[in-house]
Design a protein around this motif. Structure first.
Motif, PDB file in Angstrom:
ATOM      1  N   VAL A 124     -16.629  -9.649  -2.669  1.00 54.45           N
ATOM      2  CA  VAL A 124     -15.501  -9.477  -3.580  1.00 54.45           C
ATOM      3  C   VAL A 124     -14.587 -10.688  -3.408  1.00 54.45           C
ATOM      4  CG1 VAL A 124     -13.520  -8.043  -4.152  1.00 54.45           C
ATOM      5  CG2 VAL A 124     -15.673  -6.971  -3.466  1.00 54.45           C
ATOM      6  N   PRO A 125     -14.187 -11.327  -4.517  1.00 57.11           N
ATOM      7  CA  PRO A 125     -13.331 -12.515  -4.400  1.00 57.11           C
ATOM      8  C   PRO A 125     -12.021 -12.211  -3.663  1.00 57.11           C
ATOM      9  CG  PRO A 125     -14.113 -12.221  -6.657  1.00 57.11           C
ATOM     10  CD  PRO A 125     -14.513 -10.992  -5.892  1.00 57.11           C
ATOM     11  N   GLN A 126     -11.581 -13.155  -2.858  1.00 61.93           N
ATOM     12  CA  GLN A 126     -10.359 -12.985  -2.076  1.00 61.93           C
ATOM     13  C   GLN A 126      -9.142 -12.668  -2.948  1.00 61.93           C
ATOM     14  OE1 GLN A 126     -10.245 -12.917   1.394  1.00 61.93           O
ATOM     15  NE2 GLN A 126      -8.190 -12.120   1.022  1.00 61.93           N
ATOM     16  N   PRO A 127      -8.957 -13.303  -4.117  1.00 62.96           N
ATOM     17  CA  PRO A 127      -7.797 -12.944  -4.942  1.00 62.96           C
ATOM     18  C   PRO A 127      -7.801 -11.467  -5.357  1.00 62.96           C
ATOM     19  CG  PRO A 127      -8.687 -15.031  -5.665  1.00 62.96           C
ATOM     20  CD  PRO A 127      -9.666 -14.460  -4.662  1.00 62.96           C
ATOM     21  N   ALA A 128      -8.970 -10.897  -5.596  1.00 67.40           N
ATOM     22  CA  ALA A 128      -9.053  -9.474  -5.943  1.00 67.40           C
ATOM     23  C   ALA A 128      -8.642  -8.626  -4.744  1.00 67.40           C
ATOM     24  CB  ALA A 128     -10.468  -9.115  -6.395  1.00 67.40           C
ATOM     25  N   ARG A 129      -9.093  -8.979  -3.560  1.00 68.92           N
ATOM     26  CA  ARG A 129      -8.712  -8.240  -2.352  1.00 68.92           C
ATOM     27  C   ARG A 129      -7.210  -8.343  -2.101  1.00 68.92           C
ATOM     28  NH1 ARG A 129     -12.558 -10.455   2.104  1.00 68.92           N
ATOM     29  NH2 ARG A 129     -12.898 -12.121   0.641  1.00 68.92           N
ATOM     30  N   ASP A 130      -6.655  -9.551  -2.297  1.00 73.74           N
ATOM     31  CA  ASP A 130      -5.222  -9.745  -2.104  1.00 73.74           C
ATOM     32  C   ASP A 130      -4.417  -8.897  -3.084  1.00 73.74           C
ATOM     33  OD1 ASP A 130      -5.807 -11.577  -0.102  1.00 73.74           O
ATOM     34  OD2 ASP A 130      -5.515 -13.336  -1.406  1.00 73.74           O
ATOM     35  N   TYR A 131      -4.865  -8.826  -4.344  1.00 69.75           N
ATOM     36  CA  TYR A 131      -4.169  -8.036  -5.356  1.00 69.75           C
ATOM     37  C   TYR A 131      -4.145  -6.559  -4.968  1.00 69.75           C
ATOM     38  CZ  TYR A 131      -2.827  -5.840  -9.701  1.00 69.75           C
ATOM     39  OH  TYR A 131      -2.176  -5.076 -10.634  1.00 69.75           O
ATOM     40  N   VAL A 132      -5.291  -6.054  -4.548  1.00 67.97           N
ATOM     41  CA  VAL A 132      -5.406  -4.637  -4.193  1.00 67.97           C
ATOM     42  C   VAL A 132      -4.489  -4.286  -3.016  1.00 67.97           C
ATOM     43  CG1 VAL A 132      -7.004  -2.929  -3.253  1.00 67.97           C
ATOM     44  CG2 VAL A 132      -7.706  -4.375  -5.161  1.00 67.97           C
ATOM     45  N   ILE A 133      -4.417  -5.164  -2.051  1.00 67.44           N
ATOM     46  CA  ILE A 133      -3.557  -4.925  -0.885  1.00 67.44           C
ATOM     47  C   ILE A 133      -2.079  -5.008  -1.275  1.00 67.44           C
ATOM     48  CG2 ILE A 133      -2.869  -5.873   1.367  1.00 67.44           C
ATOM     49  CD1 ILE A 133      -5.909  -6.569   1.703  1.00 67.44           C
ATOM     50  N   ALA A 134      -1.739  -5.911  -2.195  1.00 69.53           N
ATOM     51  CA  ALA A 134      -0.350  -6.074  -2.625  1.00 69.53           C
ATOM     52  C   ALA A 134       0.105  -4.986  -3.593  1.00 69.53           C
ATOM     53  CB  ALA A 134      -0.169  -7.447  -3.262  1.00 69.53           C
ATOM     54  N   HIS A 135      -0.846  -4.267  -4.214  1.00 70.88           N
ATOM     55  CA  HIS A 135      -0.516  -3.260  -5.225  1.00 70.88           C
ATOM     56  C   HIS A 135      -1.181  -1.921  -4.896  1.00 70.88           C
ATOM     57  CE1 HIS A 135       0.030  -7.149  -7.260  1.00 70.88           C
ATOM     58  NE2 HIS A 135       1.049  -6.532  -7.834  1.00 70.88           N
ATOM     59  N   PRO A 136      -0.717  -1.249  -3.835  1.00 65.80           N
ATOM     60  CA  PRO A 136      -1.339   0.037  -3.484  1.00 65.80           C
ATOM     61  C   PRO A 136      -1.186   1.048  -4.622  1.00 65.80           C
ATOM     62  CG  PRO A 136       0.473  -0.504  -1.973  1.00 65.80           C
ATOM     63  CD  PRO A 136       0.376  -1.608  -2.960  1.00 65.80           C
ATOM     64  N   VAL A 171      -7.973   5.539  -0.439  1.00 64.98           N
ATOM     65  CA  VAL A 171      -8.400   6.777   0.213  1.00 64.98           C
ATOM     66  C   VAL A 171      -7.955   6.685   1.669  1.00 64.98           C
ATOM     67  CG1 VAL A 171     -10.374   8.193   0.883  1.00 64.98           C
ATOM     68  CG2 VAL A 171     -10.402   7.000  -1.314  1.00 64.98           C
ATOM     69  N   ASP A 172      -7.222   7.666   2.124  1.00 60.95           N
ATOM     70  CA  ASP A 172      -6.720   7.666   3.506  1.00 60.95           C
ATOM     71  C   ASP A 172      -5.975   6.369   3.841  1.00 60.95           C
ATOM     72  OD1 ASP A 172      -7.767  10.208   4.020  1.00 60.95           O
ATOM     73  OD2 ASP A 172      -9.708   9.367   4.606  1.00 60.95           O
ATOM     74  N   LYS A 173      -5.152   5.913   2.921  1.00 57.27           N
ATOM     75  CA  LYS A 173      -4.331   4.705   3.078  1.00 57.27           C
ATOM     76  C   LYS A 173      -5.157   3.426   3.172  1.00 57.27           C
ATOM     77  CE  LYS A 173      -0.698   7.285   5.370  1.00 57.27           C
ATOM     78  NZ  LYS A 173       0.135   7.450   6.545  1.00 57.27           N
ATOM     79  N   ARG A 174      -6.416   3.501   2.765  1.00 52.08           N
ATOM     80  CA  ARG A 174      -7.302   2.330   2.809  1.00 52.08           C
ATOM     81  C   ARG A 174      -7.717   1.949   1.400  1.00 52.08           C
ATOM     82  NH1 ARG A 174     -12.264   3.795   6.239  1.00 52.08           N
ATOM     83  NH2 ARG A 174     -12.797   1.679   5.679  1.00 52.08           N
ATOM     84  N   PRO A 175      -7.579   0.665   1.025  1.00 55.44           N
ATOM     85  CA  PRO A 175      -8.057   0.251  -0.286  1.00 55.44           C
ATOM     86  C   PRO A 175      -9.580   0.165  -0.322  1.00 55.44           C
ATOM     87  CG  PRO A 175      -7.152  -1.625   0.891  1.00 55.44           C
ATOM     88  CD  PRO A 175      -6.927  -0.415   1.756  1.00 55.44           C
ATOM     89  N   ILE A 176     -10.127   0.631  -1.429  1.00 59.43           N
ATOM     90  CA  ILE A 176     -11.572   0.599  -1.641  1.00 59.43           C
ATOM     91  C   ILE A 176     -11.815  -0.073  -2.984  1.00 59.43           C
ATOM     92  CG2 ILE A 176     -13.616   2.018  -2.032  1.00 59.43           C
ATOM     93  CD1 ILE A 176     -12.295   4.125  -0.216  1.00 59.43           C
ATOM     94  N   ILE A 177     -12.551  -1.171  -2.980  1.00 60.43           N
ATOM     95  CA  ILE A 177     -12.866  -1.897  -4.215  1.00 60.43           C
ATOM     96  C   ILE A 177     -14.252  -1.476  -4.673  1.00 60.43           C
ATOM     97  CG2 ILE A 177     -13.152  -4.146  -5.304  1.00 60.43           C
ATOM     98  CD1 ILE A 177     -11.111  -5.241  -3.311  1.00 60.43           C
ATOM     99  N   VAL A 178     -14.338  -1.207  -5.976  1.00 61.08           N
ATOM    100  CA  VAL A 178     -15.533  -0.603  -6.561  1.00 61.08           C
ATOM    101  C   VAL A 178     -16.005  -1.441  -7.758  1.00 61.08           C
ATOM    102  CG1 VAL A 178     -16.320   1.498  -7.739  1.00 61.08           C
ATOM    103  CG2 VAL A 178     -14.673   1.668  -5.883  1.00 61.08           C
ATOM    104  N   SER A 179     -17.307  -1.506  -7.957  1.00 60.38           N
ATOM    105  CA  SER A 179     -17.860  -2.118  -9.168  1.00 60.38           C
ATOM    106  C   SER A 179     -17.592  -1.175 -10.338  1.00 60.38           C
ATOM    107  CB  SER A 179     -19.367  -2.329  -9.009  1.00 60.38           C
ATOM    108  OG  SER A 179     -19.945  -2.621 -10.256  1.00 60.38           O
ATOM    109  N   ARG A 180     -17.002  -1.687 -11.399  1.00 60.74           N
ATOM    110  CA  ARG A 180     -16.732  -0.828 -12.558  1.00 60.74           C
ATOM    111  C   ARG A 180     -18.014  -0.521 -13.322  1.00 60.74           C
ATOM    112  NH1 ARG A 180     -11.236  -2.164 -15.461  1.00 60.74           N
ATOM    113  NH2 ARG A 180     -11.773  -0.133 -16.275  1.00 60.74           N
ATOM    114  N   LYS A 181     -19.040  -1.317 -13.109  1.00 60.49           N
ATOM    115  CA  LYS A 181     -20.309  -1.112 -13.814  1.00 60.49           C
ATOM    116  C   LYS A 181     -21.020   0.150 -13.323  1.00 60.49           C
ATOM    117  CE  LYS A 181     -24.078  -3.432 -12.875  1.00 60.49           C
ATOM    118  NZ  LYS A 181     -24.990  -4.542 -12.643  1.00 60.49           N
ATOM    119  N   ASP A 182     -21.133   0.311 -12.008  1.00 57.46           N
ATOM    120  CA  ASP A 182     -21.877   1.454 -11.466  1.00 57.46           C
ATOM    121  C   ASP A 182     -21.062   2.317 -10.505  1.00 57.46           C
ATOM    122  OD1 ASP A 182     -21.762  -0.183  -9.256  1.00 57.46           O
ATOM    123  OD2 ASP A 182     -23.919  -0.560  -9.174  1.00 57.46           O
ATOM    124  N   ARG A 183     -19.766   1.977 -10.326  1.00 60.98           N
ATOM    125  CA  ARG A 183     -18.828   2.734  -9.489  1.00 60.98           C
ATOM    126  C   ARG A 183     -19.202   2.723  -8.008  1.00 60.98           C
ATOM    127  NH1 ARG A 183     -15.206   5.477 -12.597  1.00 60.98           N
ATOM    128  NH2 ARG A 183     -14.650   6.915 -10.932  1.00 60.98           N
TER     129      ARG A 183
END
Length: 96
Positions: free
Chosen positions: A29-41, A77-89
């Motif tokens: 997963v690209p770092q900018p996507a991970r950074d966004y998810v962490i910055a926007h719970p 989930v449980d205060k942890r960000p989880i990044i998912v593929s929108r294609k297959d979840r």
């Protein structure tokens, strides 16, 4: 005869392991996507069972889009960000 059966069984198990290894695809997963998810719970969700990389998030869970990464969505989930593929979840990234 027992020796031949044991060797055949060992070869079958070894081959099965190789098939699993070949089917596993790791997506970075690209770092900018991970950074966004962490910055926007987002509001936390409850998911029954274990959540691990490769498991699918149920259809009734709403994924939050990542603006500059349209192929990915996320949930907390449980205060942890989880990044998912929108294609297959399927889960691609779990925060430590």
């Amino acid at each position: 005869m027992k020796r031949i059966l044991l060797i055949t069984a060992a070869m079958m198990f070894a081959g099965a392991g190789q098939v699993v290894a070949q089917d596993t695809v790791i997506i970075e997963v690209p770092q900018p996507a991970r950074d966004y998810v962490i910055a926007h719970p987002s509001d936390p969700v409850v998911i029954e069972g274990d959540v691990a990389v490769g498991t699918a998030i149920p259809e009734d869970i709403e994924l939050v889009p990542i603006p500059d990464s349209p192929d990915y969505g996320y949930v907390y989930v449980d205060k942890r960000p989880i990044i998912v593929s929108r294609k297959d979840r399927k889960v691609l990234y779990l925060s430590e």
